[in-house]
Design a protein around this motif. Structure first.
Motif, mmCIF file in Angstrom:
data_model
loop_
_atom_site.group_PDB
_atom_site.id
_atom_site.type_symbol
_atom_site.label_atom_id
_atom_site.label_comp_id
_atom_site.label_asym_id
_atom_site.label_seq_id
_atom_site.Cartn_x
_atom_site.Cartn_y
_atom_site.Cartn_z
ATOM 1 N N LEU A 1 0.600 -1.141 0.130
ATOM 2 C CA LEU A 1 0.101 -0.321 0.343
ATOM 3 C C LEU A 1 0.795 1.215 -0.483
ATOM 4 O O LEU A 1 0.720 2.188 -0.404
ATOM 5 N N LYS A 2 2.210 1.631 0.773
ATOM 6 C CA LYS A 2 2.724 2.315 0.889
ATOM 7 C C LYS A 2 3.304 2.686 -0.587
ATOM 8 O O LYS A 2 3.566 3.582 -1.107
ATOM 9 N N ALA A 3 4.416 1.646 -1.043
ATOM 10 C CA ALA A 3 4.872 1.929 -2.541
ATOM 11 C C ALA A 3 3.522 2.478 -3.882
ATOM 12 O O ALA A 3 4.327 2.942 -4.557
ATOM 13 N N ALA A 4 2.546 1.546 -3.076
ATOM 14 C CA ALA A 4 0.813 1.610 -4.388
ATOM 15 C C ALA A 4 1.215 3.704 -4.567
ATOM 16 O O ALA A 4 1.146 4.749 -5.270
ATOM 17 N N SER A 5 1.216 3.896 -2.972
ATOM 18 C CA SER A 5 1.015 5.533 -3.209
ATOM 19 C C SER A 5 1.893 6.068 -3.548
ATOM 20 O O SER A 5 2.162 7.470 -3.349
ATOM 21 N N ASP A 6 3.367 5.902 -2.697
ATOM 22 C CA ASP A 6 4.508 6.253 -3.485
ATOM 23 C C ASP A 6 4.107 6.610 -5.450
ATOM 24 O O ASP A 6 5.102 7.138 -6.009
ATOM 25 N N GLU A 7 3.642 5.687 -5.860
ATOM 26 C CA GLU A 7 3.468 5.631 -7.496
ATOM 27 C C GLU A 7 2.525 6.190 -7.285
ATOM 28 O O GLU A 7 1.800 6.112 -8.817
ATOM 29 N N GLY A 8 1.802 6.823 -6.517
ATOM 30 C CA GLY A 8 0.739 7.395 -7.002
ATOM 31 C C GLY A 8 -1.092 6.697 -7.030
ATOM 32 O O GLY A 8 -2.035 7.341 -7.990
ATOM 33 N N ILE A 9 -0.543 5.347 -6.773
ATOM 34 C CA ILE A 9 -1.992 4.670 -7.052
ATOM 35 C C ILE A 9 -2.224 4.757 -5.667
ATOM 36 O O ILE A 9 -1.963 4.582 -4.231
ATOM 37 N N PRO A 10 -3.395 5.748 -4.534
ATOM 38 C CA PRO A 10 -4.360 5.734 -3.764
ATOM 39 C C PRO A 10 -4.769 4.138 -3.416
ATOM 40 O O PRO A 10 -4.661 3.273 -3.727
ATOM 41 N N ASP A 11 -4.918 4.096 -1.852
ATOM 42 C CA ASP A 11 -5.161 2.968 -1.324
ATOM 43 C C ASP A 11 -6.339 2.704 -1.578
ATOM 44 O O ASP A 11 -6.816 1.713 -1.750
ATOM 45 N N SER A 12 -7.611 3.638 -1.646
ATOM 46 C CA SER A 12 -8.372 3.052 -2.636
ATOM 47 C C SER A 12 -8.626 2.475 -3.676
ATOM 48 O O SER A 12 -9.618 1.294 -3.623
ATOM 49 N N GLU A 13 -8.020 2.405 -4.606
ATOM 50 C CA GLU A 13 -8.079 1.969 -5.494
ATOM 51 C C GLU A 13 -7.802 1.105 -4.928
ATOM 52 O O GLU A 13 -7.987 -0.637 -6.171
ATOM 53 N N ILE A 14 -6.444 0.291 -4.664
ATOM 54 C CA ILE A 14 -6.510 -0.714 -4.520
ATOM 55 C C ILE A 14 -7.227 -2.258 -3.725
ATOM 56 O O ILE A 14 -7.220 -2.582 -3.905
ATOM 57 N N LYS A 15 -7.419 -0.773 -2.485
ATOM 58 C CA LYS A 15 -9.010 -2.128 -1.658
ATOM 59 C C LYS A 15 -9.713 -2.115 -2.459
ATOM 60 O O LYS A 15 -10.623 -3.192 -2.408
ATOM 61 N N ASP A 16 -10.180 -1.265 -3.257
ATOM 62 C CA ASP A 16 -10.858 -1.495 -4.252
ATOM 63 C C ASP A 16 -10.891 -2.803 -5.994
ATOM 64 O O ASP A 16 -12.236 -3.636 -5.944
ATOM 65 N N ALA A 17 -9.602 -2.613 -5.787
ATOM 66 C CA ALA A 17 -9.489 -4.515 -6.769
ATOM 67 C C ALA A 17 -9.448 -5.263 -5.713
ATOM 68 O O ALA A 17 -9.302 -6.500 -6.645
ATOM 69 N N PHE A 18 -8.440 -4.824 -4.943
ATOM 70 C CA PHE A 18 -8.650 -6.228 -3.879
ATOM 71 C C PHE A 18 -9.616 -6.350 -2.578
ATOM 72 O O PHE A 18 -8.909 -5.207 -1.722
#
Length: 101
Positions: A40-57
């Protein structure tokens, strides 16, 4: 569902598992939970918000645990194949010795 989130997570998790010297013991979810937080931290660093990850997984740690389990299965399959190859090689040597007699 975000394709970019899915691609990021799948790639990131695959790389992290490949880098592990030893996979965690079966049933030990500690590593999967730690990797989920790191992801989640690495995704955030790449501009992908937690909510986007949580929607996918639905459960990122559970997804990671599944990937670790698949890696464990692949590792066991590779070990089994190596054992088979060694057995076949040993068997071939015996045949060669019989021919020489």
């Amino acid at each position: 569902m975000s394709e970019r989130a899915i691609e990021f997570v799948e790639t990131w998790v695959s790389e992290k598992i490949d880098d592990m010297e030893e996979l965690p013991a079966e049933g030990d979810e500690t590593q999967a939970k730690a990797l989920a937080a790191q992801c989640l931290k690495a995704a955030s660093d790449e501009g992908i918000p937690d909510s986007e990850i949580k929607d996918a997984f639905d459960d990122l740690a559970e997804f990671i645990e599944g990937q670790i389990e698949e890696a464990r299965d692949r590792e066991e399959d590779e070990d089994d194949e190596e054992d088979e190859e060694e057995y076949e090689e040993d068997g071939d040597d015996d045949d060669d010795q019989d021919d020489e007699k």
